[in-house]
Design an enzyme around this catalytic site. Structure first.
Site, PDB file in Angstrom:
ATOM      1  N   HIS A  65      19.466   0.458  26.788  1.00  0.00           N
ATOM      2  CA  HIS A  65      18.532   1.370  26.131  1.00  0.00           C
ATOM      3  C   HIS A  65      18.271   0.924  24.711  1.00  0.00           C
ATOM      4  O   HIS A  65      19.067   0.188  24.126  1.00  0.00           O
ATOM      5  CB  HIS A  65      19.081   2.801  26.138  1.00  0.00           C
ATOM      6  CG  HIS A  65      20.365   2.973  25.387  1.00  0.00           C
ATOM      7  ND1 HIS A  65      21.583   2.619  25.933  1.00  0.00           N
ATOM      8  CD2 HIS A  65      20.632   3.441  24.150  1.00  0.00           C
ATOM      9  CE1 HIS A  65      22.544   2.874  25.054  1.00  0.00           C
ATOM     10  NE2 HIS A  65      21.991   3.372  23.952  1.00  0.00           N
ATOM     11  N   ALA A  66      17.179   1.371  24.172  1.00  0.00           N
ATOM     12  CA  ALA A  66      16.847   1.046  22.787  1.00  0.00           C
ATOM     13  C   ALA A  66      15.779   1.993  22.276  1.00  0.00           C
ATOM     14  O   ALA A  66      14.972   2.509  23.034  1.00  0.00           O
ATOM     15  CB  ALA A  66      16.338  -0.382  22.670  1.00  0.00           C
TER      16      ALA A  66
END
Lengths: 150, 523
Positions: A65-66
């Protein structure tokens, strides 16, 4: 607000053998759906996050994720890997892979949705349903029911 | 029992919430009550004062610093990484129960439990405003070895310092552009190309006497005056939370006053942090506990740090400086290019610190006696460090944190303007690998300038006084060569020295192979 996940963002048969590969496969789906502008930039942001601390958690789950400037809508990409892919969890490879993309300057309500999603991931029943889901549509339906209660 | 918990992770969109959910599930399953504050990106609803007051213990599941940790000062604490909570929340709840039952004093309870979970988090929490990309880089990973922890503390200080470097440096560069290189002398006093300036002591005369360039220079150099205090203050803040700020900043101001430069700031920041961490360990009656962080700790820590900086650090530095000055003077008759290389080493060693100052002053003295080659070597060697770093952030961006890459963009302008301080954010965050790389590049530049016989009659101004430089092309070649050497050394050092993946182990639930992007050797 656009749907968090749609059928085209689901890949129930990931073939990649390492986390870079499956993450890129899912990210391409996000890019294809117009959720990600610059695919390479987004992948770089994911790598940076992954380098801080691997995102695998026990129970066969990987959550690359980011928060990224290249993301246009908060989006969930979902993939299943029969053989499993190492995401750095201590108990083995991940079979359920959730690619969570959050826009850089996302408003609170967007991020609240992602927070709610993350919370649901801790529920064994939800994980099992995702493992059992027969097609992309049912994954989308499951997420919608669990996260939005509808 | 009743518990409160705080969860926080670097990105703040996934682990924070998963850990919260896991803790809630585990607490409920074990028949306890729990209220969790998620310090994530979606904003956090702070725990109610009632919840905190009623809680028997507090659980921190965080890989970044917990905001406003003082709220829980009088509770038994369990500290772990977010992954420990996600993977085995039941164990943390169990530890919290044990901590309450055994009646251990708060600080020890936290430490024991933390060690037990394999995730000792010595670094006290840093209160932060809501995390976002615009926020200063935060210390990632609240556990593991001493080397990693020190790096986190340094990064916290550096991330708060970078805006001062960028704003101050660019303002000064613009001042040089508009007002010419003599603007520094006009504002601060001094000699420039044979003309003596008295300087402007009353700020209200600035605009009238020195024009807009003078104002820009004054504002920029004021921002620069804050570099070391801010670095020091926020290193201490990263270590010891809010009570660390006052002694850290005071220590940093004293480091500036004794000319100890940013290395002195690192020392004063770490010193202040340790002193405050030590003072926090002292057990006091609850009645006194309230005034500890506000009055007692800053008071004692400021005095201790100030005394040490002035007496123990300050005097040896002054002595070493005069020793080095004499030594350099003795070398003047020797091989000229070696002297140039040596001055380069000194310019890059502490960018604005005592050693740098000796080399620079030596250049000024040489200039006063008519030797313009030495001045050219000193200036060129002072331009190289930011330029080499800027180049490295472009060539191998992934070796740097986002904050460093941003600092790299400003570093181009700072380097070109002979504002060596542009290198400080990098050097302060990872001194052991950055400083030698800077020294190698600046030594190359210094030696080459002397070998080429390039000259500079101006004591500052960088690229903007190139018109005054003799053999300007060769001068630029020397700068470029040093820049490439610095970049090459740094990329090699960051790629091959001290960064090692460590496989996650079963007994290390929060096991994190790579700690951040500028990792020092683990533990």
């Amino acid at each position: 607000m656009a749907e968090l996940i749609t059928a085209e963002l689901v890949d129930l048969d990931l073939h990649g053998s390492d986390r870079e590969e499956v993450t890129a496969d899912l990210a391409k789906r996000l890019a294809g759906a117009g959720r990600v502008g610059d695919l390479d930039g987004f992948l770089a942001d994911l790598r940076e996050r992954e380098a801080q601390m691997p995102t695998g958690i026990e129970g066969g789950i990987g959550i690359p994720h980011a928060r990224s400037a290249h993301v246009t809508e908060p989006t969930l990409g979902f993939g299943r890997s029969e053989s499993g892919v190492d995401f750095g969890a201590s108990d083995g490879p991940a079979h359920l892979i959730f690619l969570i993309a959050a826009p850089e300057g996302g408003g609170d309500e967007h991020l609240t949705v992602l927070g709610a999603l993350a919370r649901r991931l801790m529920h064994q029943s939800f994980r099992q349903s995702l493992l059992d889901a027969s097609d992309a549509e049912s994954v989308v339906r499951l997420v919608r029911e669990e996260v939005f209660g509808q | 029992m009743k518990f409160v918990a705080v969860t926080a992770c670097p990105t703040g969109i996934a682990h924070t919430y998963m850990a919260a959910e896991a803790l809630e599930q585990a607490a409920t399953a074990a028949g306890h009550e729990i209220a969790v504050e998620t310090q994530g990106s979606a904003g956090s609803a702070p725990l109610g004062a009632d919840d905190i007051a009623a809680a028997d213990a507090v659980v921190f599941a965080a890989d970044v610093d917990v905001r406003d940790r003082e709220r829980f000062a009088d509770k038994p604490q369990v500290t772990a990484g977010v992954k420990a909570a996600i993977n085995d929340a039941a164990a943390l709840i169990e530890q919290a129960t044990t901590a309450v039952r055994s009646g251990v004093a708060p600080a020890e309870a936290g430490r024991e439990a933390g060690t037990h979970a394999g995730t000792e988090a010595e670094s006290a929490g840093v209160p932060e405003s809501a995390p976002s990309a615009a926020e200063p880089e935060r210390a990632v990973e609240a556990h593991t070895g001493a080397g990693t922890r020190v790096r986190q503390w340094l990064m916290t200080g550096v991330s708060y310092m970078i805006p001062f470097v960028a704003a101050g440096g660019i303002l000064i560069a613009i001042a040089f552009l508009i007002g010419g290189a003599e603007i520094a002398a006009v504002v601060d006093g001094g000699d420039f190309r044979g003309v003596h300036y008295d300087g402007i002591s009353d700020p209200s005369d600035l605009l009238g006497e020195a024009g807009i360039a003078g104002v820009l220079f004054k504002v920029g150099s004021t921002a620069f005056d804050m570099l070391v205090p801010v670095l020091s203050g926020f290193i201490a803040f990263g270590m010891a939370d809010r009570p660390g700020i006052a002694p850290g900043i005071v220590g940093g101001l004293l480091a500036s006053a004794i000319g100890a430069g940013f290395l002195g700031g690192l020392v004063s920041g770490l010193l202040a942090g340790f002193v405050v961490m030590g003072l926090k360990r002292i057990r006091v009656p609850r009645g006194v506990a309230g005034v500890m962080p506000v009055v007692v700790i800053p008071l004692v820590a400021c005095f201790v740090v100030g005394l040490l900086m002035l007496v123990v650090v300050g005097e040896p530095i002054a002595a070493a400086q005069s020793g080095m000055t004499d030594w350099l003077a003795g070398l003047s008759g020797g091989t000229a290019w070696l002297l140039g290389g040596l001055l380069g080493l000194m310019m890059a060693f502490d960018t604005g610190g005592p050693v740098n100052k000796v080399a620079y002053t030596f250049g000024i003295a040489a200039l006063a006696s008519g030797d313009t080659v030495i001045m050219a070597a000193v200036m060129a060697a002072g331009m190289t460090p930011p330029l080499g770093l800027a180049l490295a952030t472009v060539v191998r961006g992934r070796l740097f944190t986002r904050a460093e890459r941003d600092a790299g963009k400003a570093a181009w302008l700072l380097g070109l303007s002979f504002i060596t301080e542009g290198a400080i954010p990098f050097a302060a965050a990872d001194p052991l690998r950055v400083i030698p790389s800077l020294m190698a590049g600046s030594a190359t530049t210094g030696a080459l300038v002397v070998a080429f016989g390039a000259t500079s009659p101006a004591p500052h101004g960088g690229i903007w006084v190139l018109g005054l430089v003799g053999s300007p092309l060769l001068y630029l070649v020397a700068v470029a060569a040093g820049m490439v050497v610095t970049c090459g050394c740094l990329v090699a050092a960051k790629s091959f020295l001290g960064r090692r993946e460590r496989p996650a182990r079963r007994d290390d639930p929060a096991g994190a192979p790579v700690h951040g992007l500028v990792g020092a050797r683990q533990g």
